[in-house]
Enzyme design. Structure first.
Site, short mmCIF file in Angstrom:
data_model
loop_
_atom_site.label_atom_id
_atom_site.label_comp_id
_atom_site.label_asym_id
_atom_site.label_seq_id
_atom_site.Cartn_x
_atom_site.Cartn_y
_atom_site.Cartn_z
N LYS A 116 112.82 203.81 46.56
CA LYS A 116 113.25 203.72 48.14
C LYS A 116 113.38 205.27 48.67
O LYS A 116 113.11 205.42 49.87
CB LYS A 116 114.16 202.92 48.44
CG LYS A 116 113.50 201.26 48.16
CD LYS A 116 114.49 200.31 48.87
CE LYS A 116 113.62 199.07 48.85
NZ LYS A 116 114.47 198.22 49.67
N LYS A 158 122.49 200.33 49.59
CA LYS A 158 121.09 199.88 49.32
C LYS A 158 120.63 200.44 47.97
O LYS A 158 121.07 201.58 47.47
CB LYS A 158 120.14 200.05 50.15
CG LYS A 158 120.24 199.33 51.36
CD LYS A 158 119.36 199.78 52.46
CE LYS A 158 117.94 198.87 52.35
NZ LYS A 158 117.25 199.16 53.63
N GLY A 165 115.59 191.96 48.55
CA GLY A 165 116.73 191.68 49.36
C GLY A 165 118.03 191.64 48.32
O GLY A 165 119.19 191.61 48.64
N LEU A 203 122.07 198.58 61.17
CA LEU A 203 121.79 197.95 62.73
C LEU A 203 122.18 196.72 62.79
O LEU A 203 122.14 195.96 61.98
CB LEU A 203 120.18 198.34 62.56
CG LEU A 203 119.86 199.79 62.27
CD1 LEU A 203 118.30 199.73 62.29
CD2 LEU A 203 120.31 200.76 63.26
N HIS A 208 113.01 192.87 62.58
CA HIS A 208 112.30 193.40 61.52
C HIS A 208 110.57 193.20 61.97
O HIS A 208 109.96 192.40 62.01
CB HIS A 208 112.13 192.46 60.04
CG HIS A 208 111.39 192.81 59.01
ND1 HIS A 208 111.82 193.39 57.74
CD2 HIS A 208 110.33 192.57 58.85
CE1 HIS A 208 110.78 193.57 57.00
NE2 HIS A 208 109.90 193.20 57.77
N LYS A 237 112.04 186.68 54.15
CA LYS A 237 111.59 186.01 55.46
C LYS A 237 111.43 184.40 55.03
O LYS A 237 110.97 183.97 54.25
CB LYS A 237 110.08 186.80 55.36
CG LYS A 237 110.44 188.29 55.67
CD LYS A 237 109.13 189.27 55.21
CE LYS A 237 109.34 190.55 55.30
NZ LYS A 237 108.26 191.48 54.53
N ARG A 291 101.08 196.56 48.47
CA ARG A 291 100.46 195.39 47.97
C ARG A 291 99.99 194.43 49.34
O ARG A 291 100.54 194.90 50.37
CB ARG A 291 101.21 194.69 47.17
CG ARG A 291 102.49 194.26 47.76
CD ARG A 291 103.30 193.24 46.78
NE ARG A 291 104.56 193.45 47.36
CZ ARG A 291 105.23 192.56 48.48
NH1 ARG A 291 104.33 191.92 49.35
NH2 ARG A 291 106.32 192.95 48.82
N ARG A 337 107.00 179.45 55.76
CA ARG A 337 107.09 179.14 54.23
C ARG A 337 107.64 177.89 53.87
O ARG A 337 108.73 177.58 54.10
CB ARG A 337 108.01 180.44 53.63
CG ARG A 337 107.27 181.80 54.01
CD ARG A 337 107.90 182.73 53.13
NE ARG A 337 107.42 184.12 53.67
CZ ARG A 337 107.72 185.16 52.80
NH1 ARG A 337 108.32 185.07 51.81
NH2 ARG A 337 107.22 186.39 53.32
#
Ligand code: ADP
Length: 450
Positions: A116, A158, A165, A203, A208, A237, A291, A337
């Site tokens: 990242k 992070k 996540g 934030l 997102h 998500k 991907r 989902r």
């Protein structure tokens, strides 16, 4: 064009790729663990190979076995789906060494974006706006303290190797920093075997928003608008929509062009997603996924394209068929989902499906690999289906989603369907007024009210 493709995945995404191949006249090879011998992707593929015991590390993540399956069946290319080996640069390198085509970007693109810090650095240099934060990894809590004080709280720690996540901890004030820093490192070490962390400004009320890009590997790239994936639980998500209720055509064109230009400059090949947090009309890059995404069908619906077939075409060396001027969004699409999980704890609910009826009708797509009598194995993630609707407006798409959910029957296991039925009743969901924190707060309110 390839004559045979191996699909290194399972579940609905394996079916998604088989469908694309069949329409293109390409034969398919399924791979499966011993736990998946009865799975639908095994039934629908032209050939199948067992690649190991149930545990993912011994089967779907077993590089040597996947490559052997390719060699035994004579498959010329591998589609990785999402998850498993899809962003594993060492796997892609091994395929490059064996002369097998990977349907996706190069190992170099994957390793650049998989780390990242390197990803952020690369994007910054390519003119993509990023979340303010540390320049690179932060090795000690003392350094973290200096950076956080300078940037101002709250901050988020992070994992450099992060994903799904995990390895992410919030520090609201300086008092939280020690715990957040060591917590993120411990979680990162356990999840990724790498405890390097970095710091970002946290934030408070972002959405997102992610941009779908597609490159031909020769310096041409396009964007296919954005998806809004702000409805999340534990940074995962839950519902996605396209277009975003808060992005207008001018903003879409501007951020889309920034993203397409960035990936064109690095000769990116295939599908990719550039993820942003969006707050006060500003975009902040968080990561790029190299991907196909779980939520790609909402983009397919509004742009009337087949992203998987295009991935296969460019991987085979054909010209990319997408041209920016032809790519105009049409209508509104929403995906939910459907997980085999028991509410309100979202506890995995594996078991046997005793009855299954998929919704249908105009503008309804159900991507699932379940069937009546299917036993959901306990070894993999709990996603059992994606319900996608498309309609002229957001309002009609919501009505269609509600109608489709009322037709869905999955008996024998618990599913997340009641969550969506309840969400559709919420005024904020109806108007599109939600940030990435909305769902967690709503869920807390639900349990508190019980
Ligand atoms: P992962 O790769 O683990 O999915 P991401 O960097 O994509 O991690 O972040 C996942 C989610 O975590 C985001 O969609 C958002 O909800 C939250 N998040 C990440 N970075 C920040 C930040 N700087 N401020 C607020 N929330 C954040």
């Amino acid at each position: 064009m390839f004559s045979k493709i191996l699909i290194a995945n399972r579940g609905e995404i394996a079916l998604r790729v088989i469908r694309a191949c069949r329409e293109m006249g390409i034969s398919t090879v399924a791979v499966h663990s011993t736990a998946d011998a009865d799975a639908m992707h095994v039934r629908l593929a032209d050939e199948s190979v067992c690649i190991g015991p149930p545990a993912g590390v011994q089967s779907y993540l077993n590089v040597a076995n996947v490559i052997s399956a390719c060699e035994v069946t004579g498959a010329e290319a591998i589609h990785p789906g999402y998850g498993f080996l899809s962003e594993n640069a060492a796997f892609v390198q091994a395929l490059e060494d064996h002369g097998i085509t990977f349907i996706g970007p190069t190992s170099e693109h994957i390793s650049t974006m998989g780390d990242k810090i390197t990803a952020k650095d690369t994007m910054k240099k390519l003119g993509v706006p990023c979340v303010p934060g540390s320049d690179g990894g932060v090795p000690t809590v003392e350094e973290a303290r200096v950076i956080a004080a300078d940037m101002g709280y709250p901050v988020i720690i992070k994992a450099t190797a992060g994903g799904g996540g995990r390895g992410m901890k919030l520090a609201r004030t300086a008092d939280d920093l020690d715990a957040a820093f060591s917590g993120a490192r411990t979680e990162a070490k356990a999840a990724f075997g790498n405890d390097e962390v970095y710091i970002e400004k946290y934030l408070e009320k972002p959405r997102h928003i992610e941009v779908q890009v597609f490159g031909d590997g020769k310096g041409r790239a396009v964007h296919l608008g954005e998806r809004d994936c702000s409805l999340q639980r534990r940074h995962q998500k839950v519902l996605e929509e396209a277009p975003s209720p808060v992005i207008d055509a001018e903003t879409r064109a501007r951020i889309g062009k920034t993203c397409a230009d960035a990936v064109a400059k690095i000769n990116y090949i295939g599908a990719g997603t550039i993820e942003f947090l969006f707050e006060d009309n500003e975009f902040y890059f968080i990561e790029m996924n190299t991907r196909l995404q779980v939520e790609h069908p909402v983009t397919e619906a509004v742009f009337d394209v087949d992203l998987v077939q295009e991935q296969i075409r460019v991987a085979a060396g054909e010209e990319m068929q997408f041209h920016q001027e032809d790519l105009t969004p049409n209508g509104h699409s929403i995906e939910v989902r459907i997980n085999a999980e028991k509410l309100p704890e979202f506890r995995p609910s594996p078991g046997t499906i005793t009855a299954y009826h998929a919704p249908g009708g105009l503008g309804v797509r159900m991507d699932s690999a379940i069937y009546q009598g299917y036993r959901i194995p306990p070894y993999y993630d709990s996603l059992i289906g994606k319900l996608i609707v498309h309609a002229e407006t957001r309002e009609t798409a919501l009505a269609r989603l509600s109608r489709a959910l009322s037709e869905l029957i999955v008996d024998g296991v618990d599913t997340t369907t009641p969550l969506f039925e309840a969400l559709l009743e919420e005024p904020d969901i109806q108007t599109g007024n939600y940030t990435i924190h909305w769902l967690e707060r709503w869920l807390e309110g639900q349990t508190a009210g019980d």
